[in-house]
Design a protein around this motif. Structure first.
Motif, short mmCIF file in Angstrom:
data_model
loop_
_atom_site.label_atom_id
_atom_site.label_comp_id
_atom_site.label_asym_id
_atom_site.label_seq_id
_atom_site.Cartn_x
_atom_site.Cartn_y
_atom_site.Cartn_z
N ASP A 22 15.53 -76.22 -42.68
CA ASP A 22 16.25 -76.74 -41.53
C ASP A 22 15.58 -76.19 -40.27
OD1 ASP A 22 17.13 -74.06 -41.35
OD2 ASP A 22 19.11 -74.52 -42.15
N ILE A 23 16.06 -76.59 -39.13
CA ILE A 23 15.44 -76.18 -37.87
C ILE A 23 15.52 -74.67 -37.70
CG2 ILE A 23 15.73 -76.28 -35.35
CD1 ILE A 23 16.49 -79.29 -35.81
N ARG A 24 16.66 -74.07 -38.03
CA ARG A 24 16.82 -72.62 -37.92
C ARG A 24 15.79 -71.89 -38.79
NH1 ARG A 24 18.27 -68.58 -34.78
NH2 ARG A 24 20.15 -69.67 -34.21
N GLY A 25 15.61 -72.35 -40.02
CA GLY A 25 14.62 -71.74 -40.92
C GLY A 25 13.21 -71.84 -40.36
N ALA A 26 12.86 -73.01 -39.84
CA ALA A 26 11.53 -73.21 -39.27
C ALA A 26 11.34 -72.32 -38.04
CB ALA A 26 11.33 -74.68 -38.91
N ALA A 27 12.37 -72.18 -37.23
CA ALA A 27 12.29 -71.33 -36.04
C ALA A 27 12.11 -69.86 -36.42
CB ALA A 27 13.53 -71.52 -35.17
N THR A 28 12.78 -69.44 -37.48
CA THR A 28 12.65 -68.06 -37.94
C THR A 28 11.25 -67.80 -38.47
OG1 THR A 28 15.01 -67.97 -38.48
CG2 THR A 28 13.59 -66.32 -39.53
N VAL A 29 10.71 -68.72 -39.26
CA VAL A 29 9.34 -68.57 -39.76
C VAL A 29 8.36 -68.50 -38.59
CG1 VAL A 29 7.50 -69.78 -41.02
CG2 VAL A 29 9.79 -69.62 -42.01
N LEU A 30 8.55 -69.35 -37.59
CA LEU A 30 7.70 -69.34 -36.42
C LEU A 30 7.79 -68.01 -35.68
CD1 LEU A 30 5.91 -70.53 -34.19
CD2 LEU A 30 7.95 -71.61 -33.24
N ALA A 31 9.00 -67.52 -35.46
CA ALA A 31 9.19 -66.25 -34.75
C ALA A 31 8.51 -65.10 -35.48
CB ALA A 31 10.68 -65.97 -34.57
N GLU A 32 8.63 -65.08 -36.80
CA GLU A 32 7.99 -64.02 -37.58
C GLU A 32 6.48 -64.10 -37.49
OE1 GLU A 32 9.74 -64.48 -41.45
OE2 GLU A 32 11.68 -63.64 -40.79
N ALA A 33 5.94 -65.32 -37.51
CA ALA A 33 4.48 -65.49 -37.41
C ALA A 33 3.98 -65.06 -36.04
CB ALA A 33 4.11 -66.95 -37.69
N VAL A 34 4.72 -65.42 -34.99
CA VAL A 34 4.33 -65.01 -33.64
C VAL A 34 4.40 -63.50 -33.51
CG1 VAL A 34 5.04 -65.08 -31.20
CG2 VAL A 34 4.97 -67.20 -32.55
N GLU A 35 5.46 -62.91 -34.03
CA GLU A 35 5.64 -61.46 -33.95
C GLU A 35 4.53 -60.72 -34.70
OE1 GLU A 35 8.92 -59.02 -36.00
OE2 GLU A 35 9.70 -59.41 -33.99
N ALA A 36 4.09 -61.30 -35.82
CA ALA A 36 3.05 -60.68 -36.63
C ALA A 36 1.64 -60.95 -36.08
CB ALA A 36 3.14 -61.19 -38.07
N LEU A 74 1.28 -70.95 -46.30
CA LEU A 74 1.92 -72.09 -46.97
C LEU A 74 3.08 -71.64 -47.86
CD1 LEU A 74 1.67 -75.13 -47.08
CD2 LEU A 74 0.11 -74.90 -49.00
N ASP A 75 3.07 -70.37 -48.26
CA ASP A 75 4.18 -69.83 -49.06
C ASP A 75 5.50 -69.87 -48.30
OD1 ASP A 75 2.48 -69.32 -51.17
OD2 ASP A 75 2.21 -67.20 -50.67
N GLU A 76 5.45 -69.97 -46.99
CA GLU A 76 6.66 -70.01 -46.17
C GLU A 76 7.34 -71.38 -46.21
OE1 GLU A 76 8.00 -67.44 -44.96
OE2 GLU A 76 6.37 -66.01 -44.98
N LEU A 77 6.68 -72.35 -46.82
CA LEU A 77 7.20 -73.72 -46.85
C LEU A 77 8.62 -73.79 -47.41
CD1 LEU A 77 6.28 -76.58 -46.11
CD2 LEU A 77 5.56 -76.86 -48.48
N ASP A 78 8.92 -72.97 -48.40
CA ASP A 78 10.26 -72.98 -49.01
C ASP A 78 11.35 -72.56 -48.03
OD1 ASP A 78 9.28 -73.86 -51.42
OD2 ASP A 78 9.21 -71.86 -52.32
N ARG A 79 10.97 -71.89 -46.96
CA ARG A 79 11.95 -71.46 -45.95
C ARG A 79 12.18 -72.51 -44.88
NH1 ARG A 79 10.01 -66.07 -43.74
NH2 ARG A 79 12.00 -66.13 -42.66
N LEU A 80 11.35 -73.54 -44.86
CA LEU A 80 11.50 -74.62 -43.89
C LEU A 80 12.48 -75.65 -44.44
CD1 LEU A 80 8.87 -73.28 -42.83
CD2 LEU A 80 8.15 -75.52 -42.13
#
Length: 90
Positions: free
Chosen positions: A74-88, A66-72
Protein backbone atom coordinates in the motif's frame (compact mmCIF):
# COMPACT_ATOMS: atom_id res chain seq x y z
CA UNK A 1 25.98 23.44 15.78
CA UNK A 2 22.79 21.86 17.02
CA UNK A 3 22.00 18.23 16.59
CA UNK A 4 19.00 17.06 14.66
CA UNK A 5 16.83 14.62 16.58
CA UNK A 6 16.83 11.10 15.14
CA UNK A 7 14.07 10.74 12.59
CA UNK A 8 11.93 7.63 12.53
CA UNK A 9 11.82 6.09 9.07
CA UNK A 10 8.06 5.56 9.09
CA UNK A 11 7.58 7.23 5.74
CA UNK A 12 5.08 9.87 6.89
CA UNK A 13 6.92 12.59 5.03
CA UNK A 14 6.67 10.62 1.76
CA UNK A 15 3.03 9.48 1.85
CA UNK A 16 1.71 12.35 -0.28
CA UNK A 17 4.49 11.99 -2.84
CA UNK A 18 4.02 8.22 -3.10
CA UNK A 19 0.26 8.67 -3.42
CA UNK A 20 0.79 11.13 -6.28
CA UNK A 21 3.18 8.70 -8.00
CA UNK A 22 0.76 5.80 -7.58
CA UNK A 23 -2.14 7.81 -8.97
CA UNK A 24 -0.09 9.04 -11.91
CA UNK A 25 1.58 5.70 -12.67
CA UNK A 26 -1.57 3.58 -12.41
CA UNK A 27 -4.20 6.15 -13.42
CA UNK A 28 -6.00 6.01 -10.06
CA UNK A 29 -8.29 8.77 -8.80
CA UNK A 30 -6.65 10.12 -5.60
CA UNK A 31 -10.08 10.68 -4.04
CA UNK A 32 -10.80 6.94 -4.14
CA UNK A 33 -7.79 5.77 -2.11
CA UNK A 34 -5.88 6.50 1.06
CA UNK A 35 -2.47 5.47 2.35
CA UNK A 36 -3.77 2.11 3.58
CA UNK A 37 -5.73 1.05 0.48
CA UNK A 38 -4.13 -2.23 -0.64
CA UNK A 39 -2.52 -2.02 -4.06
CA UNK A 40 -4.35 -5.24 -4.93
CA UNK A 41 -7.65 -3.33 -4.63
CA UNK A 42 -6.29 -0.87 -7.20
CA UNK A 43 -5.45 -3.69 -9.60
CA UNK A 44 -1.72 -3.37 -8.94
CA UNK A 45 -0.18 -6.84 -9.19
CA UNK A 46 3.41 -7.82 -8.42
CA UNK A 47 4.63 -6.88 -11.90
CA UNK A 48 3.14 -3.41 -11.52
CA UNK A 49 4.68 -3.11 -8.03
CA UNK A 50 8.08 -3.68 -9.66
CA UNK A 51 7.23 -0.80 -12.00
CA UNK A 52 6.33 1.36 -8.99
CA UNK A 53 9.59 0.42 -7.27
CA UNK A 54 11.55 1.46 -10.38
CA UNK A 55 9.59 4.71 -10.62
CA UNK A 56 10.33 5.53 -6.97
CA UNK A 57 14.03 4.78 -7.50
CA UNK A 58 14.22 7.11 -10.50
CA UNK A 59 12.09 9.84 -8.91
CA UNK A 60 14.15 9.95 -5.71
CA UNK A 61 17.57 8.96 -7.12
CA UNK A 62 17.98 5.97 -4.83
CA UNK A 63 18.36 2.20 -5.04
CA UNK A 64 15.90 -0.08 -3.29
CA UNK A 65 16.57 -3.78 -2.94
CA UNK A 66 14.07 -5.90 -4.87
CA UNK A 67 13.60 -7.92 -1.67
CA UNK A 68 11.58 -4.94 -0.36
CA UNK A 69 8.89 -5.60 -2.98
CA UNK A 70 6.85 -7.66 -0.49
CA UNK A 71 6.50 -4.56 1.69
CA UNK A 72 5.00 -2.51 -1.15
CA UNK A 73 1.43 -3.50 -0.37
CA UNK A 74 0.00 0.00 0.00
CA UNK A 75 1.07 3.63 -0.11
CA UNK A 76 2.14 3.63 3.55
CA UNK A 77 4.34 0.56 2.98
CA UNK A 78 5.95 2.11 -0.09
CA UNK A 79 6.57 5.36 1.80
CA UNK A 80 8.21 3.47 4.66
CA UNK A 81 10.49 1.55 2.28
CA UNK A 82 11.41 4.84 0.61
CA UNK A 83 12.14 6.55 3.93
CA UNK A 84 14.37 3.69 5.05
CA UNK A 85 16.28 3.74 1.74
CA UNK A 86 16.78 7.51 1.96
CA UNK A 87 17.89 7.24 5.58
CA UNK A 88 20.35 4.47 4.68
CA UNK A 89 21.79 6.58 1.91
CA UNK A 90 19.87 4.69 -0.80
Amino acid sequence: MGQNPPMAADGSEYVDEIKALVCETFDVDPDTIDENTPFAEMGVDSRRRVRLLATVEVEFGIDIDLDELDRLVDIRGAATVLAEAVEAGG
